[in-house]
Scaffold this active site. Sequence first.
Site, PDB file in Angstrom:
ATOM      1  N   ARG A  30      -3.356  -5.441   8.033  1.00 37.64           N
ATOM      2  CA  ARG A  30      -2.972  -4.600   9.181  1.00 37.64           C
ATOM      3  C   ARG A  30      -2.792  -5.410  10.466  1.00 37.64           C
ATOM      4  NH1 ARG A  30      -6.946   0.095   8.307  1.00 37.64           N
ATOM      5  NH2 ARG A  30      -6.140   1.060   6.429  1.00 37.64           N
ATOM      6  N   ARG A  34      -1.812  -0.862  15.401  1.00 39.01           N
ATOM      7  CA  ARG A  34      -2.022  -0.136  16.649  1.00 39.01           C
ATOM      8  C   ARG A  34      -2.910  -0.849  17.655  1.00 39.01           C
ATOM      9  NH1 ARG A  34      -4.107   5.386  14.259  1.00 39.01           N
ATOM     10  NH2 ARG A  34      -4.921   3.896  12.721  1.00 39.01           N
ATOM     11  N   ARG A  43       6.413   2.109  18.462  1.00 38.98           N
ATOM     12  CA  ARG A  43       6.242   3.265  17.591  1.00 38.98           C
ATOM     13  C   ARG A  43       6.186   4.589  18.341  1.00 38.98           C
ATOM     14  NH1 ARG A  43       3.096   4.687  13.728  1.00 38.98           N
ATOM     15  NH2 ARG A  43       4.354   6.494  14.187  1.00 38.98           N
ATOM     16  N   ASP A  79       4.165   1.023   4.098  1.00 35.19           N
ATOM     17  CA  ASP A  79       2.981   1.808   3.738  1.00 35.19           C
ATOM     18  C   ASP A  79       2.928   1.943   2.226  1.00 35.19           C
ATOM     19  OD1 ASP A  79       1.468   4.645   3.354  1.00 35.19           O
ATOM     20  OD2 ASP A  79       0.869   3.697   5.221  1.00 35.19           O
ATOM     21  N   TYR A 157      -4.539   9.489  -3.938  1.00 37.58           N
ATOM     22  CA  TYR A 157      -3.896  10.153  -2.785  1.00 37.58           C
ATOM     23  C   TYR A 157      -3.062  11.352  -3.231  1.00 37.58           C
ATOM     24  CZ  TYR A 157      -4.831   6.774   0.999  1.00 37.58           C
ATOM     25  OH  TYR A 157      -5.417   6.018   1.973  1.00 37.58           O
TER      26      TYR A 157
END
Length: 360
Positions: A30, A34, A43, A79, A157
């Site tokens: 990552r 962010r 973004r 992703d 998921y």
Amino acid sequence: PKGFPKLKNDTFLRAARGEETEHTPVWCMRQAGRYLPEFRETRASQDFFATCRSPKLCCELTLQPLRRFPLDAAIIFSDILVVPQALGMEVVMVPGKGPTFPEPLKEVEDLLKLRQKVDVTAELGYVFQAITLTRHSLEGKVPLIGFSGAPWTLMSYMIEGGGSTTMAKAKSWLYRHPEASHRLLRLLADVIIDYLVGQVAAGAQALQLFESHAGHLGPELFQDFALPYIRDIAQAVKSKLKEEALPLVPMIIFAKDAHYALRDLAHAGYEVVGLDWTIRPQEARAQIGKHVTLQGNLDPCALYAPKDKIGELVKKMLESFGTQRYIANLGHGLYPDMNPEHVGAFVEAVHAHSRHINKH
């Protein structure tokens, strides 16, 4: 992959293949994320999966951390849940909640709603375009890593409909519907194999498989429902790369919280085994042996420490792992509220301390 700029820093690839390196290479899971103000800016107005589908934006987000830090590898911004989307499932990113499947798989019959044959170029071509564009834009600075989620993690998921602390719905399938579970895992594995080969054809120079939910399985379930597919993916990807005369790129398996399976993972066909922060380096090395490169495993929360403390922790980690056959990383991804300067301190400490250890 032809016509790409010549690679200038191959330290990461050499370490992955077990060759000697002047310093220990470092990258962060990552690392495009962010915690960077420029990432949030890029973004800001975009839906998450719309961003994933824009090769131009993925390229920009992948390059951002490399403009700040002397990292030894880039990992394509994407992703793991683009694979369930390719199978025809809807996934949305809900602010404050994370990825959500409005219609998760509830019954065995729901498997019939999934695409049984996936043309990865048609469904995931945008990832391939992003990889090719990024590979050119990197100008040979560092290698580019491609990735995918592993079958069990994706299955969990798809059944849970999002994140879960217990994975009880997904695990109940393994106990109640073992055959249907294998059918789903096989379908996922086949798509993942084509997807990873396609990433190499597009320009990826290494591949990482994320079995992020391995910790929800015990040794037996892992042995039955995760490991066979992890092994199969490595083997099939390699044989397809050979068939298609594509480069045999190093592959990394990262099975979070799967310390019970380290010996098996060492023999699963991957050049590198990634480790989370809950295992002692010496212990991992003892279980995995000398013929596989290790990657990891600083606790991401260590980056909240003062910079000099980060340096001490890195030094200790390097002394424990040794500087060779080793790629420094965190034991999981960077968190959104981390200070970019502390990420820089981590990267610089790896380079400085590993060079020092190698000299002496």
